[in-house]
Structures are given as structure tokens and as C-alpha cells.
Design an enzyme around this catalytic site. Structure first.
Site, PDB file in Angstrom:
ATOM      1  N   ASP A  99       0.852  -1.180   0.118  1.00 51.31           N
ATOM      2  CA  ASP A  99      -0.014  -0.052   0.043  1.00 51.31           C
ATOM      3  C   ASP A  99       0.931   1.178  -0.064  1.00 51.31           C
ATOM      4  OD1 ASP A  99      -2.292   1.737   0.633  1.00 51.31           O
ATOM      5  OD2 ASP A  99      -3.152   0.010   1.624  1.00 51.31           O
ATOM      6  N   ASP A 201      -3.001   4.722  -2.370  1.00 46.87           N
ATOM      7  CA  ASP A 201      -3.945   5.266  -1.492  1.00 46.87           C
ATOM      8  C   ASP A 201      -4.497   6.623  -2.108  1.00 46.87           C
ATOM      9  OD1 ASP A 201      -5.344   4.975   0.939  1.00 46.87           O
ATOM     10  OD2 ASP A 201      -4.429   7.123   1.500  1.00 46.87           O
ATOM     11  N   GLU A 264      -6.535   3.608  -5.970  1.00 47.94           N
ATOM     12  CA  GLU A 264      -7.935   3.624  -5.029  1.00 47.94           C
ATOM     13  C   GLU A 264      -8.552   4.878  -5.442  1.00 47.94           C
ATOM     14  OE1 GLU A 264      -9.619   4.165  -0.765  1.00 47.94           O
ATOM     15  OE2 GLU A 264      -8.188   5.332  -1.208  1.00 47.94           O
ATOM     16  N   HIS A 325     -11.182  -2.391   3.928  1.00 48.22           N
ATOM     17  CA  HIS A 325     -11.089  -2.091   5.261  1.00 48.22           C
ATOM     18  C   HIS A 325     -11.975  -0.885   5.624  1.00 48.22           C
ATOM     19  CE1 HIS A 325      -8.283   0.134   3.092  1.00 48.22           C
ATOM     20  NE2 HIS A 325      -7.926   0.960   4.007  1.00 48.22           N
ATOM     21  N   ASP A 326     -12.383  -0.265   4.453  1.00 47.31           N
ATOM     22  CA  ASP A 326     -13.272   1.127   4.707  1.00 47.31           C
ATOM     23  C   ASP A 326     -14.879   0.856   4.803  1.00 47.31           C
ATOM     24  OD1 ASP A 326     -10.792   2.649   4.970  1.00 47.31           O
ATOM     25  OD2 ASP A 326     -10.909   2.699   2.972  1.00 47.31           O
TER      26      ASP A 326
END
Ligand code: TEU
Length: 525
Positions: A99, A201, A264, A325-326
Site C-alpha cells: 500500500d 491510496d 484507489e 477495510h473502509d
């Protein structure tokens, strides 16, 4: 997986490292833990792992606030633990991507400390500093994604700095060539170590309007929505200049053979597809989150798939995601029965699927008491339901007290059904969701599913049907999104062998019409 386009054929699996496997008994997952579970991932059949941030961080946003891009947080291990993990993953034929969090650093990063030390600091313009608006107050109306103003007043030098997320996550100034150069070196550091690429990200955030104009009000804002929804992010994100920058990032990744860049991006489809870049010189895969946000309704899903397929640029490779995870977990969003149908959808669509750890055991959101909340967004805007802890709870491996995740108290609670909902139990059950995932993953090994074309067939009521075709081989996928049985009529000469049902109890030839039971999906070959 030696093909330079391996990422088109791969199934990605996201690991939230705090929650996968603890190896040193501190209640938090780590790299040695992941390494111990590589055999599980091979058994499951996935091809590539994406690990959420593992770098030194004060953990204000659980690792998305990085204070050193070229090292490992001691909670997770060290560089040699990372090298060992990478080597063992590669030995098993698994790819591993990291990431990359380029939009902001931690406020504890030495760059920011230096930047904030004085207006004359050589690193001042590595971040986004502005004077107060005429009169007083922040330079513009931009709102932080986690609530409140996106501008933080810094007494020391009498200026505001910009942070799209927490005030502990100051945004870097990507217009500064020195920032670019430093961050590209970060990419090279990991690429040289052998990582197979990056998930980047908030890549659509990297450039902001040069004039920092006010964002307009969002007419769709409803009371009870998080503060970020008040404004349309017209000037704070998705600026045209970002594509040049992504092309540079891509060129860095392309200095190394066979690496992948995944972005993302939360944007509507027509904006999303611009992140493939001109001549596909942008991200290989701009994450497609349409299924994460979609109302679970057949016609709606058919529309989403068709619009996405139609919007892809020539040569642009599709991808699909059910959870991360969000976002609330798929099993909580659509329910236990439909979670199996969702798995079949994810793994039979055209394009690279990304799974979220735990979805394969049907893990649901775990309720977190308000005073146990850890997620900073939940703490900033309590009671709105924005908390992300429920979808970040530990993986459940077996029925032992720590679910095989840890010998200590896990940093977030286990789900109350972990005694039954765990890998050991579900692996023994030939009809479990875990067995279904394995069957679907095995089925997807066929070129038909990895490479075949997609064709919409029908979407009516609760029924969604589509076809896949590759070199004369055909499949039909029929999904019942509801709890009433449906009679399905097959076209003449359609594939008629039910090779897989989400109920895992069918292997039969059908003709003309067949019955799809409640919450059942089938693959016909
Ligand atoms: O998430 C970015 C992000 O924008 C989402 O959390 C977003 O607010 C929402 O889902 C859009 O609908 C990334 C990381 O995945 C997240 O964990 C971090 O907190 C965030 O960036 C900041 O780095």
C-alpha cells in the site's frame, strides 16, 4: 504468473495486517503471522496479496499516517521479516503488493517536522501552507474526510496547513518536483526489494486546484451524513493535472518488469475510467468500487456491469471489488445467503477480482461498543455509522480462545460466532461458504473466466443472468438475488450443465427450464 500481464489473470486478496495473524502474542497481526498463513492462501487458490500499510506510523489512522516510507513498523516486524515474507510468497508463486500512501504523511514524519519548523524551512513547500483568509479563518471551505475543517492552524509560523484526512495526516504538495522525486524513490526502494506493485491510496486526491477555490455545496447532502458530504469535492480532488503525475508514477513502476499499479479511486464510472490514463499510461487497474456501493438489485447490477464495460477505454482491463477495510462487509450488507451469490458474481465477472480477507468465511461486521471505538473517523463523528472497526476485526482460524489469531486479547473483538465461523470448521464442511469460495476460485482458473468476453442476458425481478465466452467455450451464470424460487428459461443450445451451485449440492444436466432456488446462483457450462 510469469506473464507481464499477470495482474489481469490474478485474483487479489487484501490483508489488513493488524487483523490477519498475530505471531508474537501482542494481539495485533504481523508479518511473520502472514508468512505462517501463506499455505492457507495457496490452498484457497488466490494469486496475489495486497497488504495494507505496514510502515512506521503513530497509528493515528492505523498506518495510513506514515512517518517513514522505507521501513517496517516494529508492531509488524522489520525489513528482514518483510524480505522473508516476500521470498516465501514468491517461492509459492504468490505476488505481493504494498500500500503506497502518497497523498499525505504523518505529522510526525521528519519532512513535516522540518516543514513546520519555520516559514523559511527548505521543506516548507513540501506541504500545503496558506495564510488565513482575509479577515480571519481558514483559507477556504474545504472539509476533512474525517470531519471538521481540512485546515489546521499552526501557531508557530502563523499559517494553516491542509489535511484531507486527519490533522495528523498533512497533505504533501505534489506540485513540488522535490516531493515527486522523493516519493518516486520510495517506490524504487520497494520495487528493488522485489514487490510486485502497489495499491495507491487516494490517488485521485494528489492534485488540488491551484487557486484553492471553495468547493460548492452538495445538493444531495442529508442531515446525518458525514461532514465531507456537505460539499462536492470539485476543487479538492480529481484535478486534470493528476494524470500527468500518475503517468510519471507509472513510468517509475515500468522501470521494473511485470509490476502493477492499482489506484484507489472513489468516483463515478465516467471519471473513474480516466485513471487508465491516456494510451493506458495511468494505473493498470483503477479500483472499481461500483459493487461496494451498489443497491443489491438485479437490474441495478446489470446496469452497473454494462455501463462499466461500455465505459472502459480500448485495452482497459476491468476489475471488481466487494469489500475493503473502509466499507461494511459484504455479508452484512447483503446478508448471509446473498454473500454466497455475491461471491459467485465477483468471481465470474470479466476482470480482476479483489477479495477482502474474511469474506471467504462469511465474516460479518462485528458490533463495536461506542466506548471501544478505535477508528479516528468514528471518534470524530460519532453516531453517524461511519466507524470502520466492524469490518477490520481479526481473521478467525479455529475455535480456540483467540480464534487462532492471537494468544492475547485481540486489538478488536472477534465475532461472537467465531467458534463455528472459522477456517478449521468451514474447511471441513463441503457446503460452507469457504468451500464455495475455493470451488469458485478453482473454476476461475479456466481461461473462459479469466479471459472470456462478458455478455448481458437478462435482469428481471431478482434474476440476473449473463454469459461468458472464450474460444468457442461458453458459460452462463444465473443468480437469484431474492428469497423466492425462479424458473429460468435457457436459450436454445445454451450450456446446460450446472457445474456449480452456490448451495454446493448440484451437478446435473438441465434442459430448457430449470429452477433456481431461493438465494441460489449457478454456473452452467
Ligand atoms: O481511504 C480513502 C477514502 O477516501 C475512504 O475512506 C473514503 O473516505 C470513503 O470510503 C469514500 O466513500 C483511504 C484508506 O483506504 C483509508 O483507510 C484511509 O483512512 C484514508 O485513505 C486516508 O489515508
Amino acid at each position: 504468473m510469469n506473464d507481464p500481464n499477470w495482474w489481469q489473470q490474478a485474483i487479489f486478496y487484501q490483508i489488513y495486517p493488524r487483523s490477519f495473524q498475530d505471531s508474537n502474542g501482542d494481539g495485533v497481526g504481523d508479518l511473520d503471522g502472514i508468512r505462517r498463513r501463506l499455505d492457507y492462501l495457496c490452498w484457497l487458490g488466490i494469486d496475489a496479496i495486497w497488504i495494507s500499510p505496514i510502515f512506521p506510523s503513530p497509528m493515528a489512522d492505523f498506518g495510513y499516517d506514515i512517518s517513514d516510507y522505507c521501513n517496517i513498523h516494529p508492531l509488524f516486524g522489520d525489513l528482514s521479516a518483510f524480505d522473508a515474507l516476500l521470498a516465501e510468497a514468491h517461492q509459492r508463486g504468490l505476488k505481493l503488493i504494498l500500500d503506497f500512501v502518497p497523498n499525505h504523511t504523518s505529522s510526525e514524519h521528519p519532512w513535516f517536522r522540518e516543514s513546520r519548523s519555520s516559514r523559511d524551512s527548505p521543506k516548507r513547500d513540501w506541504y500545503i501552507w496558506r495564510d488565513s483568509a482575509p479577515g480571519a479563518g481558514p483559507p477556504n471551505n474545504w472539509v476533512s474526510n474525517f470531519g471538521g475543517s481540512a485546515w489546521e492552524w499552526d501557531e508557530e509560523a502563523g499559517q494553516y496547513y491542509y489535511h484531507a484526512f486527519l490533522k495528523e495526516q498533512p497533505d504533501l504538495n505534489w506540485r513540488n518536483p522535490k516531493v515527486r522525486a522523493a516519493m518516486y524513490d520510495v517506490l524504487r526502494f520497494w520495487l528493488k526489494r522485489g514487490v510486485d506493485g502497489f495499491r495507491v491510496d487516494v490517488i485521485w486526491h494528489l492534485m488540488k486546484d491551484e487557486q484553492f477555490r471553495d468547493n460548492p455545496a452538495n445538493p444531495g447532502y442529508q442531515p446525518g451524513d458525514p461532514a465531507i458530504r456537505r460539499l462536492l469535492q470539485l476543487y479538492s480532488t480529481d484535478q486534470p493535472e493528476v494524470h500527468q503525475l500518475i503517468a510519471e508514477m507509472r513510468a517509475v513502476v515500468d522501470e521494473f518488469p511485470s509490476r502493477v499499479l492499482i489506484g484507489e479511486i472513489y468516483l463515478p464510472i465516467e471519471r473513474l475510467v480516466t485513471y487508465y490514463g491516456d494510451d493506458l499510461r495511468g494505473t493498470h487497474l483503477p479500483f472499481n468500487f461500483q459493487l461496494i456501493e451498489a443497491a443489491w438489485q438485479a437490474r441495478n447490477l446489470a446496469r452497473i456491469i454494462s455501463e462499466y464495460e461500455a465505459a472502459l477505454p480500448r485495452g482497459g482491463w476491468p476489475n471488481w471489488v466487494l469489500g475493503n477495510h473502509d466499507k461494511p462487509r459484504i455479508a452484512s450488507r447483503v446478508g448471509r445467503e446473498q454473500a454466497r451469490v455475491a461471491a459467485m458474481l465477483l468471481l465470474t465477472l470479466r476482470g480482476t477480482p479483489t477479495m477482502y480477507y474474511g469474506d471467504e468465511i462469511g465474516l460479518e461486521d462485528v458490533p463495536i461498543a461506542p466506548d471501544e471505538a478505535q477508528d479516528p473517523w468514528e471518534k470524530n463523528e460519532p453516531g453517524l455509522g461511519v466507524g470502520r472497526d466492524p469490518q477490520r476485526t481479526p481473521m478467525q482460524w479455529d475455535a480456540s480462545p483467540g480464534a487462532g489469531f492471537s494468544t492475547a486479547k485481540p486489538w478488536l473483538p472477534l465475532s461472537s460466532d467465531f467458534g463455528l465461523r472459522n477456517v478449521a470448521v468451514l474447511a471441513e464442511d463441503p457446503q460452507s461458504i469457504l468451500s464455495l469460495y475455493r470451488r469458485l476460485i478453482a473454476l476461475r482458473a479456466r481461461p473462459l473466466f479469466r479471459l472470456g468476453s462478458y455478455s448481458p442476458m437478462d435482469a428481471e425481478g431478482d434474476l440476473l443472468i449473463y454469459g461468458r465466452e472464450h474460444e468457442g467455450e461458453r458459460a452462463i451464470i444465473a443468480l437469484n438475488l431474492g428469497s423466492n424460487p425462479i424458473h429460468v428459461h435457457l436459450p436454445m443450445e445454451a450450456p446446460n450443465h450446472i457445474a456449480l451451485s452456490t448451495h454446493l449440492d448440484r451437478d446435473e444436466k438441465v434442459s430448457g427450464t430449470f429452477l433456481l432456488r431461493a438465494n441460489e446462483g449457478v454456473v452452467l457450462l
